[in-house]
Each structure stands twice: as structure tokens, then as C-alpha cells.
Design a protein around this motif. Structure first.
Motif, PDB file in Angstrom:
ATOM      1  N   MET A 480       0.830  -1.201   0.000  1.00  0.00           N
ATOM      2  CA  MET A 480       0.000   0.000   0.000  1.00  0.00           C
ATOM      3  C   MET A 480       0.869   1.257   0.000  1.00  0.00           C
ATOM      4  O   MET A 480       0.627   2.198  -0.771  1.00  0.00           O
ATOM      5  N   CYS A 608      -6.148   3.165   3.364  1.00  0.00           N
ATOM      6  CA  CYS A 608      -6.829   2.591   2.207  1.00  0.00           C
ATOM      7  C   CYS A 608      -8.036   1.781   2.681  1.00  0.00           C
ATOM      8  O   CYS A 608      -7.920   1.016   3.645  1.00  0.00           O
ATOM      9  N   LEU A 629      -5.688  -2.411  -3.963  1.00  0.00           N
ATOM     10  CA  LEU A 629      -5.439  -1.300  -3.057  1.00  0.00           C
ATOM     11  C   LEU A 629      -5.474   0.014  -3.833  1.00  0.00           C
ATOM     12  O   LEU A 629      -4.940   0.098  -4.944  1.00  0.00           O
ATOM     13  N   PRO A 631      -4.624   3.532  -2.287  1.00  0.00           N
ATOM     14  CA  PRO A 631      -4.349   4.293  -1.066  1.00  0.00           C
ATOM     15  C   PRO A 631      -4.415   5.809  -1.255  1.00  0.00           C
ATOM     16  O   PRO A 631      -4.171   6.343  -2.339  1.00  0.00           O
ATOM     17  N   ASN A 632      -4.736   6.484  -0.170  1.00  0.00           N
ATOM     18  CA  ASN A 632      -4.685   7.935  -0.046  1.00  0.00           C
ATOM     19  C   ASN A 632      -3.778   8.258   1.133  1.00  0.00           C
ATOM     20  O   ASN A 632      -3.384   7.364   1.881  1.00  0.00           O
TER      21      ASN A 632
END
Length: 709
Positions: A480, A608, A629, A631-632
Motif C-alpha cells: 500500500m 486505504c 489497493l 491508497p490515499n
């Protein structure tokens, strides 16, 4: 029958002499197979034997020395003729191949769409005359290789076999995070949002980097030159590592090592260095630390580009070995290409073609040196790496002492972005301190990966029941973080488009092919912006880590609180951890996977959404490679201003890195949303959504720190 000297029919004296001369010319000696084998064997060893060797052969084979001499002359002439014929055949074949490739290029370019106007390229018949064909052939071949490699990655065929290209449009927003509530975000349309039709192929990801220059075939002479350069670079690195004054002086401001340029030029003169360029500046730094890994394992990771990238995910965005020049007991020498980044789309990545030489200095001590290698055909100046690297020395309990040196030449064609100017010009952005802080934290992470979950910090609720489950969760979180770091950089030619969100917040967006399993036809829209906060980095990090303050910045949670249901420690610092979070008043089938990490060079908070069945797969220790995934998160860096004591982020015992930053923080906010391929619509709605998402997050963060919006 005998002829007398004067009998009838006997030839005259003149005729007799002519006959004898003709017989002498026709007479020749045929060597036996044994003689030929011996001569051939000697020729392979020494094509130019001296007089003593010829006499020895003469005695062995029963031939006159003159015969031996002529045989070798004839054999050398024969070999030269064979080589010339082979070279001519090769050149003719290469010429025919290039002409065929040029024809293919011309056909392929007929289908190219102009990125500016959307129309076909201009056609000029005179362009393809013989003279211009030769001049432009190399450039066209390089362009075709680049485009074909991208096409082959995603379509499975080279571009010469593709039908005419149709414009690609995207729509059908699929926000994986929608269960946390984001319906209200679409109501605010940016005032200056452009109509976007971004080129997906140019931003596509690939297992092999799109190197700006393709190195040619390396001859033995090239390899010999590289070995000589690497050996001299190793000698220079060892002196830089082991020598203090006059090479290195202590800074009166922060106590860091500062390179004495005059002493360096005097000790390491560069008679064949490039001409002085006023836009080129030097960055030099040295630092040391103790890490939780032995020297042999670390040296092995440095020589593997994949392991090296995993070891420095926040710094190394692209790395590949172009060719192994040598390997063995004396050391390993690789020709490599790498791109290094600061985690923000506002900072350009640095490209290097370099030689990496790893050598065991003595038992338990290894040295790894990098030095740029300049190809004469490549005239584009990039970042130039002077001898840089590290000395790794084994210590008790499986630890190693690392002394790291960074020494690079940088050409500033344009000024860095104003937010990052202090960080870059101070040398902190790519300093030895940053490399070592990241290495120290990642080695701690590797150590904690092998520890059985039994501490109160680790798995407080007992959700993760086995060591296999812990390792599976940590690997998922590592993927991630790597995905997040790759999504916000400028490496591999990724193009970012600047748009204006509400409140005039400038946001940069880009699209790229999804690398998630199970999503082969999808693309990802990434958006990011960087803001300055007048708050020290560790304070900002603690704000994002505080569960009670999450509703203040997490606009996707719609103000709902979160509960931590599991935690895995990533290191001794309490901020280094992996968490599983559940948001209240939302779907019970969705959890949040979050990893946070901090060291003296900066910090990350990446999260995430992961559905419950996938999370159960990870917690049970099964393979997580099939879990998608998106992600932020946030990156938090010092702004490069003044420093003072007292940053609790540092875990190192080294005095230099115990100095915290009293200046502000550079916070990069980044989001990704998944969009599916569609032949009709454009990206406007998706861009509107993600830009408003970032703008809302930024405004709430500023409000939390009482900053003007």
C-alpha cells in the motif's frame, strides 16, 4: 627417355631455362595435417611469432623458417579478409534492418494523433528523402521503441500492428471509499476546471522504466573503462568516508559535516571534467548511523534493484540493472538506471545512469559506491553522481554501522517550486541524513516483521492471532505504501496537469493504468497538492495519528469517529505502526488499513479502504497479492528552515539527526480514485470530484491549525 644436349628434338638453352622457371613457379609444398594443426594452435596463441618461436616451429615440423614466416603472413591476411567480409555482411544486414524499421516507423506515425489539436501529423514527402532519412533514423527508432514498449505492455502488440488510434475518454466514477460518505463533494464545481482528455498511454506504469536514453551495446573496451572508473570511485569514496579535516568540516549551525570544496578539488583533481556550467550546483553530505541488519545482507539488497527500491520506497521511484559488468569474489559491478524523488508532484525527480560497485573491504566490512557514467551519445545533462555510497561495518548483535556519503551535481534549468526551495537548496531533500533515516526505519521494520506479536502495542485486541497473519498484514501495508509513493511522484515522465479547485487551491492531477489485480481495464486518477503549515512536522504527524481528531480532516468519514481494532508495531517509535480501523455509522463490511511512519527526515500517513473478506484473508496469513489497493494519504516534510533541539521523532543515537526542525511543515495531500474505461465521456466529473475532495481536506486541515484558508 633422355634428351641430350644437342640431339634432334632437344630444346634449346633458352627454352630449357624458361621451362625450369615455370616448373619452379608451379612447384609448392603441401603441409601435412599434423603441421597445419600445430601451426593453427600456435596462431591462436600468438598470431605474430618472433624469430625464436619460428625457429622452434621449424625444428618441430621440419619446415624452413621462411616457410613458417610466410604461412603466418598468409594466415593473418586470410583472417583479416574473413573479418572484413563478416563485418560487411553485418553492416549490410544492419542497414537493411534499419531501412525496414524506418518504413515501419513511417507507417506507424501515420496513425499518431497530435496531443495538441487531436489531428494527424503534418505530412511532408520531402521529409523522407535519403539524406533526411539517414539523419532522422536514429531519432525515429528511439521514439518507436518507447511507444511500442508502452503499447506492448497493455495491448500485447507493437504499435506498428495497431489500428488507427481513437481518442480515449474515461467516466463512470467508482469511489472505493464511497461507503464513508462523499455525496456532498460533487456539489462544488471548480471555477477553472479544464476539459481534460489525458493521455493514458504516456502515463502508464510498466515493469520496465521508460529510460530517456537507451544505452548501446557495451564492448569489452567499454566494460574495461567502466571497471577502471568504478575502482577509482571506490578509492575516492573510502577516503571521503574515513577522512575528516580538511575534507570535511563541522557546521557551526547544526553540527553536520560540510565538504570543503577547495580541499576536495586539491585531493581529487578532475583534469577531464566537464566545462563549468553556471546553472550547476553541488550537494555534498555525510552522516553515520547504526542499523539493525548485517553487512552482507545489506550489501546484497543494494545490488538487487527490486530490493533496493523496497528498502527506500520514499526515495527510489525507479531502479533497474541495465547490465551486470562483472561479479565474483573481487566484487560486483552493475550498470544501473534510477530515478529519485521527493514525495510531491511539485518536485522533479532526479535521473541517474550510474555504475554501482560493491566490494568486500575486509571480513565484516563492505563498501558500495555509485558513480555516474556518461554516454558520449547522450547529450542531455541529467543529475550527475560523483562518487557516493556507504561503508558498512558489522557490529555485535547483528547490527551494522553505516557511514553514508552523498555527492551530486545538479543542473537547475528552472527554479524549484517556492514551497520546496529551502528544502532543496539546503541539500536536505536528498541528503545522506535522509537516506540513513529511511534505512534505519526500514531495517527496524524488517526486524519487527520477524517478531511474534506479543506486546501490548502489537495486536491489542487479539484480532491478529498468528505470526503468519502479522507478516501478511505487514506485506499488504508495505505494498500500500509503495503504491502511494509511486502515485504522487514525477518519475518515468508522468505528466501532471494543474487545475484550480474551490478557494483557488491549485491541484495537480494525472491518470495511469491500474496495477491492481482484478482490474485490468481500469485506470486511476491521482490528484495531489502541497501546502505549508507553520507547525513542526512531528506536531502535524501527531495530529493525523490521533484517532479522536480524524473527523477534523477525514472528509470521507463525514465527521464519524473511528475505532482501532488492531495494531502492529513497525518500530520502537510509537508513531511507526500499522492499524486496522473501523468507522462508526458506516458500512460494517468495510475497514481501513493504515500505516504511519516517522523518522528525522519526514513522515507518512497512508490509508486505504479494504473490504472485510480481504482483511480476513490478510489477518489469517494467506496470500495478499490478490487484494486491490487504492491508497490515499499525507506526506509531511520539514520546510528546510532553521533547526533546534527537541524533535521527538528521531530514534537515532546519532547527535546530528537528533536536531529537530523549528520551522514549518510541507504537507502533501494525495487521493486516488478508480475510473473505468469508456469510449464516450471525459474526465471532467471525476476531476471535479477529486479536486473538491482534496480542497475540502486542505481547508479542514488549515482550520484545525488555525491557518488562513
Amino acid at each position: 627417355m633422355e634428351y641430350g644436349s644437342g640431339g634432334a628434338g632437344s630444346p634449346s638453352a633458352g627454352e630449357h631455362d624458361a621451362s625450369d622457371s615455370q616448373e619452379k613457379r608451379k612447384r609448392y609444398h603441401r603441409h601435412t595435417s599434423v603441421q597445419i594443426q600445430r601451426l593453427e594452435s600456435m596462431f591462436r596463441e600468438c598470431p605474430h611469432p618472433d624469430e625464436k618461436q619460428r625457429l622452434q616451429l621449424s625444428r618441430e615440423l621440419g619446415l624452413a623458417p621462411r616457410q613458417i614466416k610466410f604461412w603466418f603472413q598468409n594466415r593473418r591476411t586470410q583472417m583479416k579478409a574473413q573479418h572484413e567480409r563478416a563485418d560487411n555482411c553485418t553492416l549490410r544486414a544492419d542497414n537493411d534492418k534499419i531501412r525496414c524499421e524506418n518504413i515501419a516507423i513511417r507507417e506507424a506515425l501515420k496513425n499518431v494523433i497530435c496531443p495538441s489539436c487531436g489531428g494527424p501529423p503534418l505530412n511532408d514527402d520531402s521529409y523522407f528523402d535519403d539524406q533526411k532519412l539517414r539523419l532522422e533514423n536514429a531519432h525515429l527508432k528511439e521514439e518507436l521503441d518507447r511507444v511500442s514498449s508502452i503499447a506492448a505492455k497493455y495491448i500485447g502488440r507493437p504499435i506498428s500492428q495497431l489500428p488507427p488510434v481513437q481518442p480515449i475518454h474515461l467516466s463512470s466514477l467508482d469511489l472505493s471509499m464511497s461507503c464513508f460518505g462523499n455525496q456532498a463533494l460533487v456539489d462544488h464545481v471548480p471555477a477553472h476546471s479544464p476539459s481534460l482528455n489525458l493521455d493514458l498511454l504516456s502515463a502508464g506504469t510498466s515493469s520496465l522504466p521508460n529510460m530517456p536514453y537507451q544505452p548501446p551495446y557495451l564492448s569489452d573496451m567499454d566494460k574495461s573503462l567502466m571497471s577502471d572508473i568504478a575502482s577509482k570511485a571506490m578509492e575516492e569514496l573510502l577516503r571521503l568516508v574515513q577522512t575528516n579535516e580538511p575534507l570535511w568540516l563541522k557546521s557551526n549551525v547544526d553540527g553536520r559535516d560540510v565538504l570543503n570544496s577547495d580541499a576536495y578539488e586539491r585531493i581529487f583533481p578532475k583534469p577531464n571534467s566537464r566545462p563549468k556550467n553556471p546553472n550547476v550546483r553541488l550537494e555534498a553530505s555525510r552522516d553515520s548511523a547504526v542499523v539493525l541488519i548485517n553487512s552482507l545482507a545489506l550489501a546484497d539488497m543494494f545490488m538487487d534493484p527490486n530490493k533496493w527500491t523496497e528498502l527506500f520506497p520514499t526515495i527510489v521511484s525507479v531502479a533497474t540493472t541495465i547490465q551486470v559488468i562483472s561479479s565474483g569474489m573481487g566484487g560486483s559491478l552493475h550498470l544501473m538506471y534510477a530515478e529519485l524523488q521527493v514525495l510531491s508532484p511539485l518536485v522533479s525527480s532526479r535521473e541517474f545512469y550510474f555504475l554501482r560497485y560493491c566490494q568486500q573491504i575486509e571480513k565484516g566490512t563492505w563498501a558500495v559506491v555509485d558513480v555516474s557514467y556518461d554516454f558520449p551519445q547522450d547529450t542531455h545533462f541529467r543529475s550527475h553522481r560523483r562518487p557516493s555510497g556507504c561503508l558498512i561495518q558489522d557490529m555485535p548483535d547483528g547490527q551494522s554501522k553505516i557511514t553514508w556519503v552523498e555527492h551530486v551535481e545538479i543542473e537547475d534549468k528552472t527554479l524549484p517550486h517556492r514551497l520546496f526551495r529551502n528544502l532543496i537548496y539546503s541539500g536536505m531533500a536528498f541528503s545522506a541524513e535522509r537516506w540513513l533515516a529511511t534505512l534505519q526505519r526500514m531495517c527496524e521494520r524488517l526486524t519487527y516483521l520477524m517478531v511474534t506479536p506479543n506486546s501490548t502495542r502489537d495486536n491489542p485486541g487479539g484480532v491478529i492471532s498468528s505470526a503468519e497473519g502479522k507478516r501478511s498484514m505487514m506485506k499488504l501495508a508495505q505494498r500500500m505504501v509503495s503504491n502511494f509513493c509511486a502515485s504522487i511522484g514525477t518519475s518515468s515522465g508522468r505528466r501532471w496537469t494543474t487545475i484550480s479547485g474551490f478557494n483557488e487551491i491549485l491541484i495537480r492531477v494525472t491518470v495511469h493504468k491500474s496495477s491492481n489485480p482484478g482490474q485490468p481495464n481500469s485506470v486511476v486518477l491521482s490528484a495531489a497538492t502541497t501546502i505549508w503549515l507553520p507547525t513542526p512536522p512531528h506536531t502535524v504527524f501527531n495530529f493525523f495519528k490521533d484517532e479522536t481528531k480524524r473527523p477534523q480532516w477525514d472528509v470521507l468519514s463525514n465527521g464519524n469517529a473511528v475505532q482501532e481494532v488492531a495494531q502492529i508495531a513497525n518500530g520502537p517509535h510509537p508513531g511507526n505502526s500499522i492499524s486496522v480501523l473501523r468507522a462508526f455509522n458506516t458500512s460494517q463490511n468495510m475497514l481501513i488499513l493504515q500505516e504511519s511512519c516517522i523518522d528525522s527526515s519526514g513522515s507518512l500517513v497512508v490509508y486505504c479502504p479494504v473490504d472485510l473478506p480481504s482483511m480476513n484473508i490478510a489477518m489469517s496469513g494467506e496470500d495478499t497479492s490478490c487484494i486491490p489497493l487504492l491508497p490515499n494519504g499525507f506526506t509531511i516534510l520539514p520546510d528546510g528552515q532553521a533547526e533546534q533541539e527537541g524533535d521527538g521523532a528521531s530514534t537515532s543515537s546519532n547527535g546530528n539527526r537528533n536536531k529537530g526542525r523549528s520551522g514549518g511543515s510541507l504537507v502533501t495531500v494525495a487521493f486516488q480514485i478508480l475510473v473505468s474505461s469508456s469510449p464516450s465521456a471525459k474526465l471532467n466529473m471525476e476531476v471535479t470530484t477529486v479536486s473538491n475532495l482534496i480542497a475540502s481536506t486542505v481547508n479542514q486541515i488549515k482550520a484545525s491549525f488555525t491557518c488562513p484558508t
